[in-house]
Design a protein around this motif. Structure first.
Motif, PDB file in Angstrom:
ATOM      1  N   UNK A   1      58.666 -27.753 -32.502  1.00 62.57           N
ATOM      2  CA  UNK A   1      59.739 -26.755 -32.330  1.00 62.57           C
ATOM      3  C   UNK A   1      59.196 -25.339 -32.193  1.00 62.57           C
TER       4      UNK A   1
ATOM      5  N   UNK B   1      68.911 -25.131 -36.391  1.00 63.20           N
ATOM      6  CA  UNK B   1      70.100 -25.916 -36.079  1.00 63.20           C
ATOM      7  C   UNK B   1      69.826 -27.372 -36.450  1.00 63.20           C
ATOM      8  N   UNK B   2      70.845 -28.246 -36.388  1.00 59.51           N
ATOM      9  CA  UNK B   2      70.568 -29.669 -36.650  1.00 59.51           C
ATOM     10  C   UNK B   2      69.432 -30.204 -35.776  1.00 59.51           C
ATOM     11  N   UNK B   3      69.406 -29.801 -34.504  1.00 64.24           N
ATOM     12  CA  UNK B   3      68.355 -30.300 -33.608  1.00 64.24           C
ATOM     13  C   UNK B   3      66.972 -29.878 -34.092  1.00 64.24           C
ATOM     14  N   UNK B   4      66.860 -28.637 -34.553  1.00 64.37           N
ATOM     15  CA  UNK B   4      65.567 -28.145 -35.063  1.00 64.37           C
ATOM     16  C   UNK B   4      65.212 -28.888 -36.354  1.00 64.37           C
ATOM     17  N   UNK B   5      66.205 -29.099 -37.221  1.00 65.74           N
ATOM     18  CA  UNK B   5      65.925 -29.773 -38.501  1.00 65.74           C
ATOM     19  C   UNK B   5      65.536 -31.238 -38.296  1.00 65.74           C
ATOM     20  N   UNK B   6      65.976 -31.827 -37.186  1.00 65.61           N
ATOM     21  CA  UNK B   6      65.618 -33.217 -36.904  1.00 65.61           C
ATOM     22  C   UNK B   6      64.208 -33.360 -36.342  1.00 65.61           C
ATOM     23  N   UNK B   7      63.593 -32.259 -35.927  1.00 63.77           N
ATOM     24  CA  UNK B   7      62.227 -32.352 -35.386  1.00 63.77           C
ATOM     25  C   UNK B   7      61.238 -31.489 -36.127  1.00 63.77           C
TER      26      UNK B   7
ATOM     27  N   UNK C   1      62.058 -29.285 -26.156  1.00 65.75           N
ATOM     28  CA  UNK C   1      60.971 -29.047 -27.114  1.00 65.75           C
ATOM     29  C   UNK C   1      60.257 -30.345 -27.475  1.00 65.75           C
TER      30      UNK C   1
ATOM     31  N   UNK D   1      76.489 -26.528 -34.583  1.00 70.29           N
ATOM     32  CA  UNK D   1      76.051 -25.128 -34.713  1.00 70.29           C
ATOM     33  C   UNK D   1      74.864 -24.814 -33.811  1.00 70.29           C
ATOM     34  N   UNK D   2      74.153 -25.834 -33.358  1.00 74.68           N
ATOM     35  CA  UNK D   2      73.030 -25.600 -32.452  1.00 74.68           C
ATOM     36  C   UNK D   2      73.409 -25.759 -30.992  1.00 74.68           C
TER      37      UNK D   2
ATOM     38  N   UNK E   1      69.949 -36.045 -33.108  1.00 74.44           N
ATOM     39  CA  UNK E   1      70.039 -35.033 -32.050  1.00 74.44           C
ATOM     40  C   UNK E   1      68.762 -34.196 -32.029  1.00 74.44           C
ATOM     41  N   UNK E   2      68.135 -34.105 -30.870  1.00 69.58           N
ATOM     42  CA  UNK E   2      66.940 -33.263 -30.727  1.00 69.58           C
ATOM     43  C   UNK E   2      67.004 -32.529 -29.388  1.00 69.58           C
ATOM     44  N   UNK E   3      66.192 -31.467 -29.280  1.00 70.31           N
ATOM     45  CA  UNK E   3      66.107 -30.732 -28.019  1.00 70.31           C
ATOM     46  C   UNK E   3      65.111 -31.441 -27.104  1.00 70.31           C
TER      47      UNK E   3
END
Lengths: 156, 280
Positions: free
Chosen positions: B31, B99-105, A60, A129-130, A55-57
């Protein structure tokens, strides 16, 4: 730059600005408007997609980072007109109100279940959580993910 | 923007670094940088993306040392170090970023090079005496202790010069034999939060469970992490049990280090929470 990557399993090749966001490529260039733009700064999770299974944004992520990557969006879950188990679980548990957070929520849940087919409610909350939802209160969302895990064959 | 460079290996990266100017940007996980680019309408002359240099993503951990590539994501750093008692603080810190998304990038190299005072990994790398391996334009390398890395000159936050990138962080595990480490942060909520205090502690216990030696490094208080020798002195000879008396004494060592009264008061609680982690 010439960008070659994969979206929902299909190869995509396009000329784009290296600074263009994945979110804009998906929504504007490829017409995949299921991925939503919320905060545009990596806080709300509405734009979450999977990149190489994580999962990524998409807000960004820049084109310059996408070469050869496999991106999966909410549109990639539906197969032959049938909703994915996760999508159906969200409907059946009434985990959708306004629906704006839902695609991101489901993609975060998808990333979790790919790694952990049998998550505890705590693990589900951490995985989500994100992702911010301002209508549901989260209970139905966690229930929907638990239900999907059960139906996919996990034992939760 | 004029040019986008996406080198595929360290050699190409070394060449690409030679093309950078003061108006260029180096993109790691993105990020932080993507936000800054949008907020400040940055128009780099060259955008250098590190995304395709696979050697930068390697994490190699042997009993002797840990080498963590600068482009290793927080999620991968956590996965690789979780359960290794000397390196546990790395897993705690990386696993608590965003968040998980931030930790993945988000990457460990980006966290350090960006050098936000609230970043969590710098204090842990400081605690574990990491060495920073830096690639210079043209392909030369230099290595700096993390403590020196953060002594920036001329208003810069780090020692990184124009056109330099971090390749990896090396931690000597032979020097950490018998040590255990932990990291805990104080934030406004339990997840997806920015550190108000980041506490990195390493302890070496004897066979009776008494602390023989201690290292304490705090982050998110000053512009760069700092060691708390007074807290280390208090911990030596004690058991790692967060009794009220011990935590109050440890909290007192924060006095004079921060202008924020709430952080002085909160420090004892952060010590308590961090010491609790040694019961794992």
């Amino acid at each position: 730059m010439r960008l070659n990557f994969f979206v929902n399993g299909e190869p995509v090749s396009l000329d784009t600005d290296p600074q263009r966001r994945l979110l804009d490529i998906l929504r504007e260039d490829l017409g995949l408007t299921g991925t939503k733009e919320g905060c545009s700064e990596g806080e709300c999770g509405a734009c979450t997609v999977l990149m190489d299974g994580e999962a990524v944004h998409s807000c960004l992520t820049l084109a310059a980072q996408l070469n050869g990557r496999h991106v999966e969006t909410i549109e990639g879950l539906e197969k032959s007109g049938e909703l994915d188990i996760l999508q159906r679980a969200f409907v059946e548990e009434i985990a959708v109100q306004c629906g704006f957070c839902t695609p991101g929520m489901i993609m975060s849940a998808k990333a979790l279940l790919l790694k952990n087919p049998n998550p505890t409610p705590e693990e589900i909350r951490t995985a989500l959580s994100g992702n911010i939802c301002r209508c549901s209160g989260y209970v139905q969302i966690v229930n929907a993910v638990s239900r999907a895990a059960r139906e996919m064959g996990g034992e939760a | 923007m004029n040019t986008c460079l996406i080198p595929r290996n360290l050699e190409e990266l070394g060449e690409a670094l030679g093309q950078l100017t003061g108006k260029s940007l180096i993109l790691a996980g993105g990020t932080d940088l993507v936000l800054q680019m949008r907020a400040k309408h940055l128009e780099p002359d060259v955008l250098l993306s590190l995304s395709d240099v696979s050697a930068l993503r390697d994490i190699i951990i042997t009993p002797e040392r840990a080498v963590i590539g600068a482009m290793a994501t927080m999620a991968r750093v956590k996965e690789a170090t979780d359960g290794l008692s000397d390196l546990q603080a790395l897993a705690d810190a990386a696993g608590g970023v965003g968040s998980p998304q931030i930790r993945n990038k988000g990457t460990i190299g980006g966290n350090v090079a960006n050098a936000s005072p609230a970043a969590d990994l710098p204090s842990v790398l400081w605690l574990l005496n990491a060495q920073v391996d830096i690639l210079c334009p043209g392909g030369l390398r230099r290595v700096l202790p993390i403590q020196q890395f953060f002594q920036g000159k001329d208003g810069r936050k780090t020692q990184l010069e124009l056109g330099e990138v971090i390749v990896s962080f090396t931690i000597d595990r032979t020097a950490l034999q018998g040590w255990r480490s932990a990291f805990h942060k104080l934030g406004h909520r339990s997840q997806v939060t920015i550190s108000r205090i980041g506490m990195a502690i390493a302890l070496r216990l004897n066979s009776e469970g008494i602390i023989e030696d201690a290292r304490v490094v705090a982050g998110a208080i000053k512009p760069i992490p700092f060691q708390l020798p007074a807290a280390e002195d208090i911990l030596r000879g004690k058991r790692p049990e967060p009794t009220p008396g011990l935590c109050i004494a440890l909290g007192e060592t924060f006095k004079g280090n921060t202008r924020r009264v709430y952080k002085e008061n909160a420090a004892k609680g952060v010590f308590e929470d961090t010491l609790k982690l040694f019961a794992r």
